[in-house]
Structures are given as structure tokens and as C-alpha cells.
Design a protein around this motif. Structure first.
Motif, PDB file in Angstrom:
ATOM      1  N   PHE A   9       0.843  -1.192   0.000  1.00  0.00           N
ATOM      2  CA  PHE A   9       0.000   0.000   0.000  1.00  0.00           C
ATOM      3  C   PHE A   9       0.879   1.243   0.000  1.00  0.00           C
ATOM      4  O   PHE A   9       1.972   1.224   0.570  1.00  0.00           O
ATOM      5  N   LEU A  67       0.633   5.128   1.427  1.00  0.00           N
ATOM      6  CA  LEU A  67      -0.141   5.921   2.385  1.00  0.00           C
ATOM      7  C   LEU A  67       0.264   7.383   2.287  1.00  0.00           C
ATOM      8  O   LEU A  67       1.439   7.699   2.064  1.00  0.00           O
ATOM      9  N   TYR A 111      -5.143   5.622   1.696  1.00  0.00           N
ATOM     10  CA  TYR A 111      -4.296   4.508   1.282  1.00  0.00           C
ATOM     11  C   TYR A 111      -4.752   4.004  -0.085  1.00  0.00           C
ATOM     12  O   TYR A 111      -5.915   4.147  -0.476  1.00  0.00           O
TER      13      TYR A 111
END
Length: 266
Positions: A95, A97, A163
Motif C-alpha cells: 500500500f 499511504l 491509502y
């Protein structure tokens, strides 16, 4: 001679039928459809951090990776609350962020890439909006402070973030760490590129066919079979349906506790 009303009606009917037939043969790309939310879209959540006051804080986790530094993940990791963790299926996914909305604490123009390695357990002693950060239905991410401070000042505490799921970039091939005893084989799978998370694994000895492995926990997979003194091959399928097959990754003389490297996802 002018056409009669009946002839005009017949002509109109014929044109309507021709138009309907032509539309039915248009390519499917010309039809607009509604699809589910892409994993590559930005979504909202909140994030907190933990301080690694003890080196053991970087060892373990619900995905089973053990020592995160030795496994190659370092401190660029994240623990996910129940709505995101998917009972361990998400382990290994990557991910990006970024901090949003609170410009007092956000570091402008920054983002960080992390790998899902742990589970943020709910605390039902608190309500979801009163201290139970990881209680359902909250989408919550817990970062090592080293990662958190890349996007926000530590005093921020519980921060709003966005995210987005991205593909993982890894150096080298998929790693298979073999554990177990006798006829019980447990394999930890790490360093997975592409979408990062695994949905199925098969193992094959030189004297067996392909044997499906079950998910033990996180990215630990197991099978009950006597595979000693056989070179081992692995077939790994990721959540986007891609499969990578690594033949004879472990040599005939493999032993429990050893790690071997296979092929890699694109």
C-alpha cells in the motif's frame, strides 16, 4: 405515384428492425458498465503508530513473517484492522499511504509504501469511536513510528490518511522457508512481487504429483506428505489469478529450516 400509408408504416417497421439488429452487434467495449471499486483507488482510513521500544516488537506478527528485517520488510510495514486484514489473505500486499486533512501534523507532499505484515486486533473494552481504533467497522492502519514519521509528526497520534493498493516491487525471487518435521511440511512464503498476496500454493516432489497446500496462518502453508530426499517444486497463485511455477527450487538434500529462492511475479 405517392406511397400509401400502409407502405410507409411497413418501411418504418423495417428501418426499426434493422437499427435494432445493428445495435445488438456493436462490440462490447461500446457498452458502459458499472464495476466494483478498483483496488488502485484512494480510500480513507486512520493511522496510528507504535514505538519499537524492544527489538522483539519487530519479530512475529499475524502474517508469520518472523523477523521483519531478516525477511526483507524492514520497518516499512503495516498492521491492519479486521475490515482490511481479510483473515490473513491480505498478508504481503503493498500500500501507499499519505497524510490528509490535518495540515498541522502532516508532512506536505510525502507518502510511504508499506507491506501488510500484521493484524491490529480489536479492543472491545472501548467503542469504535472511543479508543477502539481497530474495532469493526473502522479501517485502521498501525505503523512503526519510523514509517509514521515519514508522513506525519509523531504528536499527531490518530491521523486521517488515504491509502491505495499498489503492486509490490521486490528484488530477487519468491522465497520459500521450509519447516516442520517428518511428514508435516510447513512453508513460509515471502518476498512476493506483483499484487503480493497469495491465494493458493501447490508443492511437488520428484516422486509425487502436485499436492495442494492449506493455509496454516498468514503466509504459512502446510501439507502432510513424505517429501524428504526429493527435490521440491512450488506453484504459487496470487489474488489476481497469476501463477508462477518454480521447478526443483529445493535440492534433493534439503533440510528443515532452510530458505530457497524461486521465480518471481512480474
Amino acid at each position: 405515384m405517392s406511397p400509401t400509408l400502409q407502405q410507409l408504416l411497413l418501411l418504418l417497421l423495417l428501418l426499426t428492425l434493422l437499427a435494432s439488429t445493428a445495435l445488438s452487434h456493436l462490440p462490447s467495449s461500446s457498452v458502459t458498465t458499472t464495476t466494483s471499486l478498483s483496488i488502485y483507488d484512494w480510500q480513507s482510513a486512520r493511522a496510528t503508530y507504535y514505538a519499537a521500544s524492544d527489538p522483539r516488537d519487530a519479530v512475529g506478527g499475524a502474517c508469520g513473517y518472523g523477523d521483519l528485517v531478516k525477511a526483507g520488510y524492514g520497518m516499512a510495514t503495516v498492521g491492519l484492522s479486521e475490515p482490511l486484514f481479510e483473515r490473513g489473505q491480505i498478508c504481503g500486499a503493498c500500500f501507499v499511504l499519505r497524510c490528509v486533512d490535518d495540515m498541522r501534523w502532516c508532512i506536505p507532499g510525502t507518502s510511504i509504501i508499506v507491506t501488510a505484515t500484521n493484524f491490529c486486533a480489536p479492543n472491545y473494552g472501548f467503542t469504535a469511536d472511543g479508543g477502539g481504533h481497530c474495532n469493526p467497522p473502522n479501517k485502521h492502519l498501525v505503523l512503526p513510528i519510523e514509517a509514521f514519521e515519514k508522513i506525519a509528526i509523531w504528536k499527531a497520534g490518530n491521523m486521517p490518511v488515504q491509502y491505495r493498493r499498489i503492486k509490490c516491487r521486490k528484488e530477487g525471487g519468491i522465497r520459500f522457508t521450509i519447516d516442520g518435521s517428518n511428514i508435516f511440511i510447513s512453508v513460509l512464503i515471502t518476498n512476493v512481487a506483483g499484487v503480493g498476496d497469495i491465494v493458493s500454493v501447490k508443492i511437488k516432489g520428484s516422486r509425487t504429483g502436485w499436492l495442494p497446500m492449506g493455509r496454516n496462518w498468514g503466509q504459512n502453508w502446510h501439507v502432510s506428505a513424505d517429501l524428504k530426499n526429493q527435490p521440491l517444486s512450488f506453484e504459487v497463485t496470487s489474488s489476481d489469478g497469476l501463477t508462477v511455477t518454480s521447478y526443483n527450487v529445493a535440492p534433493k538434500a534439503w533440510n528443515f529450516g532452510q530458505t530457497f529462492e524461486g521465480k518471481q511475479f512480474p
